[in-house]
Design a protein around this motif. Structure first.
Motif, PDB file in Angstrom:
ATOM      1  N   GLU A  52      92.552 -53.800  73.320  1.00 26.65           N
ATOM      2  CA  GLU A  52      93.521 -52.837  72.779  1.00 26.65           C
ATOM      3  C   GLU A  52      92.978 -51.415  72.837  1.00 26.65           C
ATOM      4  OE1 GLU A  52      97.038 -51.340  71.394  1.00 26.65           O
ATOM      5  OE2 GLU A  52      96.586 -53.311  72.226  1.00 26.65           O
ATOM      6  N   THR A  54      90.918 -50.238  75.002  1.00 23.67           N
ATOM      7  CA  THR A  54      90.999 -49.838  76.408  1.00 23.67           C
ATOM      8  C   THR A  54      92.419 -49.446  76.783  1.00 23.67           C
ATOM      9  OG1 THR A  54      89.113 -51.215  76.999  1.00 23.67           O
ATOM     10  CG2 THR A  54      90.599 -50.604  78.781  1.00 23.67           C
ATOM     11  N   ARG A  55      93.394 -50.230  76.350  1.00 26.46           N
ATOM     12  CA  ARG A  55      94.797 -49.896  76.645  1.00 26.46           C
ATOM     13  C   ARG A  55      95.178 -48.534  76.067  1.00 26.46           C
ATOM     14  NH1 ARG A  55      95.486 -55.339  76.196  1.00 26.46           N
ATOM     15  NH2 ARG A  55      95.902 -55.354  73.966  1.00 26.46           N
ATOM     16  N   GLN A  56      94.830 -48.321  74.809  1.00 27.05           N
ATOM     17  CA  GLN A  56      95.200 -47.068  74.149  1.00 27.05           C
ATOM     18  C   GLN A  56      94.423 -45.871  74.709  1.00 27.05           C
ATOM     19  OE1 GLN A  56      97.793 -46.732  72.153  1.00 27.05           O
ATOM     20  NE2 GLN A  56      98.155 -48.917  72.413  1.00 27.05           N
ATOM     21  N   THR A  58      93.206 -45.610  77.698  1.00 29.70           N
ATOM     22  CA  THR A  58      93.714 -45.363  79.047  1.00 29.70           C
ATOM     23  C   THR A  58      95.055 -44.635  78.985  1.00 29.70           C
ATOM     24  OG1 THR A  58      92.540 -47.285  79.900  1.00 29.70           O
ATOM     25  CG2 THR A  58      94.362 -46.463  81.227  1.00 29.70           C
ATOM     26  N   ARG A  59      95.878 -45.016  78.037  1.00 27.61           N
ATOM     27  CA  ARG A  59      97.167 -44.337  77.875  1.00 27.61           C
ATOM     28  C   ARG A  59      96.972 -42.866  77.502  1.00 27.61           C
ATOM     29  NH1 ARG A  59      99.701 -45.475  72.976  1.00 27.61           N
ATOM     30  NH2 ARG A  59     100.626 -43.473  72.680  1.00 27.61           N
ATOM     31  N   ARG A  60      96.052 -42.610  76.598  1.00 27.65           N
ATOM     32  CA  ARG A  60      95.861 -41.241  76.110  1.00 27.65           C
ATOM     33  C   ARG A  60      94.948 -40.398  76.986  1.00 27.65           C
ATOM     34  NH1 ARG A  60      96.105 -38.615  70.542  1.00 27.65           N
ATOM     35  NH2 ARG A  60      94.923 -36.743  70.922  1.00 27.65           N
ATOM     36  N   TYR A  61      93.884 -40.998  77.507  1.00 23.29           N
ATOM     37  CA  TYR A  61      92.873 -40.262  78.274  1.00 23.29           C
ATOM     38  C   TYR A  61      92.733 -40.843  79.666  1.00 23.29           C
ATOM     39  CZ  TYR A  61      91.570 -39.139  73.475  1.00 23.29           C
ATOM     40  OH  TYR A  61      91.584 -38.756  72.159  1.00 23.29           O
ATOM     41  N   ARG A  62      93.812 -41.095  80.329  1.00 23.70           N
ATOM     42  CA  ARG A  62      93.851 -41.845  81.582  1.00 23.70           C
ATOM     43  C   ARG A  62      92.674 -41.549  82.516  1.00 23.70           C
ATOM     44  NH1 ARG A  62      97.178 -45.094  83.767  1.00 23.70           N
ATOM     45  NH2 ARG A  62      98.792 -44.617  82.277  1.00 23.70           N
TER      46      ARG A  62
END
Length: 74
Positions: A52, A54-56, A58-62
């Protein structure tokens, strides 16, 4: 990033190197945060939390979280 984008042709390679150092430092810090907290959890919860995070991240700081996504497959 703006320093690299606005650098002259003569300075663009050095500016990109500086940018890459900053991007790597951000990715390393995100990894440190994720792994530090994960160690305080049991194995199942740690795995769930890491995925989770990592998902978040990646979404915010791709562009800065690629290290996390790469490690997720290991």
């Amino acid at each position: 990033e703006s320093g690299w984008n606005s650098a002259s042709v003569e300075n663009s390679e050095e500016a990109y190197g500086d940018y890459q150092l900053v991007a790597d430092a951000i990715a390393d810090r995100l990894l440190d945060i994720r792994e530090s907290y994960s160690r305080s959890l049991d194995e199942d919860a740690a795995s769930e939390y890491a995925a989770e995070f990592t998902r978040q991240a990646t979404r915010r700081y791709r562009r800065y979280a690629t290290l996390l996504a790469d490690l997720e497959g290991d």
